[in-house]
Write a protein that holds these residues in place. Structure first.
Motif, PDB file in Angstrom:
ATOM      1  N   ASN A  44       0.812  -1.213   0.000  1.00 36.62           N
ATOM      2  CA  ASN A  44       0.000   0.000   0.000  1.00 36.62           C
ATOM      3  C   ASN A  44       0.847   1.266   0.000  1.00 36.62           C
ATOM      4  O   ASN A  44       0.417   2.290  -0.522  1.00 36.62           O
ATOM      5  N   GLY A  47       3.640   0.464  -3.577  1.00 37.55           N
ATOM      6  CA  GLY A  47       3.027   0.268  -4.887  1.00 37.55           C
ATOM      7  C   GLY A  47       3.942  -0.450  -5.849  1.00 37.55           C
ATOM      8  O   GLY A  47       4.611  -1.426  -5.497  1.00 37.55           O
ATOM      9  N   SER A 164       5.363  10.439  -3.584  1.00 41.59           N
ATOM     10  CA  SER A 164       4.506   9.320  -3.992  1.00 41.59           C
ATOM     11  C   SER A 164       4.256   8.363  -2.839  1.00 41.59           C
ATOM     12  O   SER A 164       3.138   7.888  -2.637  1.00 41.59           O
ATOM     13  N   ASN A 168       0.608   7.759  -1.028  1.00 40.38           N
ATOM     14  CA  ASN A 168       0.051   6.410  -0.867  1.00 40.38           C
ATOM     15  C   ASN A 168      -0.263   6.113   0.591  1.00 40.38           C
ATOM     16  O   ASN A 168      -1.314   5.545   0.917  1.00 40.38           O
ATOM     17  N   TYR A 172      -3.942   5.338   2.302  1.00 44.18           N
ATOM     18  CA  TYR A 172      -4.156   4.080   3.019  1.00 44.18           C
ATOM     19  C   TYR A 172      -4.521   4.343   4.480  1.00 44.18           C
ATOM     20  O   TYR A 172      -5.396   3.667   5.045  1.00 44.18           O
TER      21      TYR A 172
END
Length: 306
Positions: A44, A47, A164, A168, A172
């Motif tokens: 998660n 990625g 990034s 993410n 999550y």
């Protein structure tokens, strides 16, 4: 030596700083996760920027796991290894030594407040390397609290130091916030006098502390040592006195003991809870979010009959 290109992060086996090393590289970072729950957190956050290998697979028991030659190969070539810590992975040091890995060993429970396990099991649990002073033992199952799961995720994201990864992790974490709200609401819907259940081993201490459900178990924090007949008899007596509302099998343990307790107490087995591992990909708990959904649905359904 790993090349950090996201930020000037200090190298440390505790702070996970190597994790962001591949963010701008074409080749994904080679990440090894000690077991499936940590692997799901890594997916998660990382990625497609990570190439992930998991040591203890679905429905696997990390307490008694014996590493394979393939595990040593994966460790040897890893850039970073994500582990629970708190002596959860009894095999870890042996595998690190056997593989001679140069990877950063990232301990994801950094920042978690540990809780102690029930004193009567401290000595038995010391056999598998659990931290103990002979009277108390540290419970390593911190991930059973969703608040702690968010600490695991934050540790990974902070180490990455890239937008990034942070994005993410934020997305999550929002999912985890929603799940935690659902868990709390489900527990609140259960009358207080019925919030007592039985499981195979004490994997749910952090869940109990966070959400107010009492778990009784014939085994300690580890599945390595089997309970004696006297331990089981004591638990049966306690169950009858405390009026436990449901009995559950765990995905990582043999159902025989729980079925015996159910027979002797007259309490019906309520289903399967996922404790130390996720289910197979086509199962009901193939992700951490699904694990929490499954467990609370099983508990609420068994107690309230819905």
């Amino acid at each position: 030596m790993l090349k950090s290109i996201c930020a000037a992060l200090a190298m440390s086996v505790i702070t996970l700083t190597a994790f962001g090393a591949s963010s701008a590289l074409a080749e994904p970072l080679k990440v090894v996760a000690s077991f499936t729950i940590i692997a799901d957190f890594a997916k998660n956050v990382g990625g497609d920027r990570i190439n992930l290998t998991t040591i203890v697979g679905p429905d696997g028991d990390a307490h008694v796991y014996e590493p394979s030659p393939a595990d040593a190969v994966a460790m040897a070539s890893a850039d970073v290894v994500l582990v629970n810590g708190l002596y959860f992975e009894g095999f870890l040091q042996r595998l690190v030594d056997a593989s001679a890995t140069k990877a950063t060993i990232a301990v994801l429970t950094k920042g978690v407040t540990p809780i102690n396990f029930k004193p009567e099991f401290a000595v038995a649990d010391a056999a598998e390397g659990a931290h103990t002073d002979g009277e108390t033992a540290t419970d390593p199952h911190a991930f059973q609290s969703i608040a702690n799961a968010k600490i695991y995720v934050k540790n990974i994201a902070d180490a990455a130091g890239c937008d990034s990864y942070n994005a993410n992790a934020a997305a999550y974490t929002a999912k985890l916030d929603a799940v935690e709200g659902q868990v709390k609401a489900a527990i609140q819907s259960i009358p207080e006098e019925k919030r007592v259940v039985i499981t195979s081993h004490d994997a749910f201490g952090y869940f109990e502390k966070a959400y107010g459900l009492t778990f009784l178990a014939p085994e300690g924090v580890s599945t390595e040592s089997e309970p004696s007949a006297a331990d089981v008899a004591k638990l049966v007596s306690q169950v009858k006195q405390d009026k436990a509302a449901a009995v559950f099998i765990e995905n990582i343990t043999n159902a025989r003991l729980i079925e015996q307790i159910a027979s002797e107490t007259g309490i019906k087995v309520g289903g399967t809870l996922y404790s130390d591992a996720l289910s197979q990909p086509d199962g009901p708990a193939s992700t951490y979010v699904d694990l929490m959904h499954n467990n609370i649905a099983q508990i609420k359904g068994a107690i309230l009959g819905s």
